[in-house]
Design an enzyme around this catalytic site. Structure first.
Site, PDB file in Angstrom:
ATOM      1  N   ASP A 109      74.501  42.584  -4.594  1.00  0.00           N
ATOM      2  CA  ASP A 109      73.489  41.534  -4.740  1.00  0.00           C
ATOM      3  C   ASP A 109      74.130  40.147  -4.780  1.00  0.00           C
ATOM      4  OD1 ASP A 109      71.143  43.443  -5.384  1.00  0.00           O
ATOM      5  OD2 ASP A 109      72.628  43.972  -6.887  1.00  0.00           O
ATOM      6  N   LYS A 130      58.667  46.155  -5.584  1.00  0.00           N
ATOM      7  CA  LYS A 130      59.445  46.322  -4.359  1.00  0.00           C
ATOM      8  C   LYS A 130      58.469  46.750  -3.276  1.00  0.00           C
ATOM      9  CE  LYS A 130      63.816  47.462  -6.571  1.00  0.00           C
ATOM     10  NZ  LYS A 130      64.676  48.541  -7.088  1.00  0.00           N
TER      11      LYS A 130
HETATM   12  P1  PGA Z   1      67.606  48.818  -5.062  1.00  0.00           P
HETATM   13  O1  PGA Z   1      67.519  47.827  -6.292  1.00  0.00           O
HETATM   14  O2  PGA Z   1      69.010  49.295  -5.065  1.00  0.00           O
HETATM   15  O3  PGA Z   1      66.611  49.878  -5.418  1.00  0.00           O
HETATM   16  O4  PGA Z   1      67.212  48.096  -3.824  1.00  0.00           O
HETATM   17  C1  PGA Z   1      67.534  46.479  -6.169  1.00  0.00           C
HETATM   18  C2  PGA Z   1      67.313  45.889  -7.537  1.00  0.00           C
HETATM   19  O5  PGA Z   1      66.728  46.550  -8.414  1.00  0.00           O
HETATM   20  O6  PGA Z   1      67.756  44.757  -7.718  1.00  0.00           O
END
Ligand code: PGA
Length: 452
Positions: free
Chosen positions: A207, A362
């Protein structure tokens, strides 16, 4: 009207396949892409991969692409792109599986977003305005960014068990200043990590957060506090963590050394131990939000922890809570990610059982714009906070920025203030704020209570 829908396979920020869609109308072409599932993919319910085939490590999305170019395109040709609900219903009718395992939620979402962009263009309004119309409200609220500054968990190769430490510039006067505060703090953090652990500790995780080889949560939080201090933003920036505890839940316990080759055996914790750990962190740091503190199916401890938070509220505020249902009186926001999977049934259960008081939205888990908006409404009706979220393997599509404004979510989580796939969302919000001029309102202190 829609004349054609064409899909292709592209690569996301982790180099894994993702679906991109070009939706043609008689006037223009509108492009959208949707992120694949998160990490680790084993628990994914939100994407269809060509697992039987070996291409791209069995992660190719060619089957979804074929479905979009065939069945999905046929179903949508002739429809008015402004009719988002009808378009989404037509897409949903093609995938009746509970977790969208036929077309795939990620593939469906790419089509749905492309249609939403076409609808906005047809109406000649900005995308966030079109989304606000779909929600049925006016939109002028810019969300507080939850900016990732440290990565761990399955998003980095260090020994930190939790996935992210984030900063929330709640005390900024507007979104632009929030990003300035976030960026300055991020760069000071880099210097502090460099000074303390050396230059090779400044590498970043999925991230965009720094991933020094630390193993304790407090060590990470101390680094961030030092960076906020050096940047001069004491008191104006709050902290949040995404524990992503599903990833280190083994049986019914939590292995805080799950990535470590040598285990001390001291860090295998029960749900009750985790409650104590989180409560201690809350008493020592300006933590205002904890995401996914327990396993996705650990309803018991999720409930116990969220209720404990409620018990700490002074009696006057508690009476206010009973009258208004406003969770924001609680010191801490408890956010459900995989506990909820943006799934209406799980959200309903969580509201009834009081297992969290905020939603990680999401969109690529739900599959369509209409369902994403419904999930926001469901959460807001329960007086929850809403954190619109990117995926850890994401594309350069900035749709969630417009979604966060259009649905007045109040919070957006799009990673660090670096890396293209993160900045495309934050930069879009800077543009939107500029467009609003004096009409724009930064959610700021009201980050949990903006009304959609
Ligand atoms: P993910 O999570 O790995 O499910 O895309 C992203 C997040 O919660 O920041």
């Amino acid at each position: 009207v829609i004349t054609r829908v064409c899909a292709r396979q592209i690569l996301d920020s982790r180099g894994a396949p993702a679906v991109e869609v070009d939706l043609h109308t008689n006037k223009a072409v509108h492009r959208a892409s949707a992120a694949g599932p998160g990490a680790p993919e084993g628990a994914a319910v939100d994407a269809t991969r060509d697992v039987e085939k070996r291409r791209l490590l069995a992660k190719a999305v060619a089957d979804s692409v074929r479905l979009i170019n065939g069945k999905v395109s046929e179903a949508l040709v002739g429809m008015d792109p402004q009719q988002q609900a009808q378009i989404d219903q037509a897409i949903m009718d093609l995938d009746k599986a509970h977790h969208r395992t036929e077309v795939g939620a990620n593939a469906m979402l790419a089509v749905s977003i492309a249609a939403c962009k076409a609808g906005a263009a047809e109406k000649e309004v900005p995308l966030y305005k079109h989304i606000a119309d779909l929600v049925g409200k006016s939109a002028t609220t810019l969300p507080v960014p939850a900016i990732t500054v440290i990565n761990g968990g399955t998003h980095a190769g260090n020994n930190l068990p939790i996935q992210e430490i984030m900063i929330l510039p709640i005390g900024a006067k507007n979104f632009e200043e929030a990003m300035q505060m976030g960026s300055e703090t991020y760069h000071h953090l880099k210097d502090i990590i460099w000074e303390k652990y050396g230059s090779d500790s400044c590498n970043i995780g999925d991230d965009g957060g720094f991933a020094p080889n630390i193993s304790s949560i407090t060590e990470g939080l101390d680094l961030v506090i030092a960076a906020i201090d050096r940047a001069g933003y004491n008191g104006r920036i709050k902290l949040a963590i995404d524990a992503a505890a599903t990833d280190f839940c083994v049986g019914k316990k939590y292995d805080l050394e799950f990535k470590s080759a040598k285990k001390s055996g001291q860090n295998f914790k029960t749900g009750d131990d985790m409650i104590e750990i989180y409560s201690q962190l809350c008493s020592e740091y300006p933590l205002v939000s904890i995401e996914q503190p327990f396993d996705k199916d650990d309803w018991e401890h999720s409930k116990k922890f969220t209720t404990l938070e409620l018990c700490q509220v002074p009696i006057v505020l508690f009476i206010f809570y009973l009258l208004s249902g406003a969770h924001a009186i609680m010191h801490l926001q408890v956010v459900g990610d995989d506990l909820l999977m943006s799934d209406p049934e799980r959200i309903k259960r969580a509201v009834n059982e009081y297992t969290c008081d905020a939603l990680t939205l999401k969109a690529s888990q739900v599959g369509t714009v209409t369902e994403a908006i419904e999930a926001v409404k469901q959460a807001k009706d329960a007086h929850w906070g809403v954190m619109v979220s990117h995926r850890s393997g994401d594309t350069d599509d900035s749709f969630i920025a417009d979604l966060a404004v259009g649905a007045a979510a109040g919070q957006i989580k799009a990673g660090a203030p670096c890396r293209g796939e993160c900045l495309t969302k934050y930069n879009q919000l800077l543009r939107i704020e500029e467009e609003f001029g004096s009409e724009g309102v930064y959610a700021g202190e009201n980050w949990r209570t903006t009304a959609s």
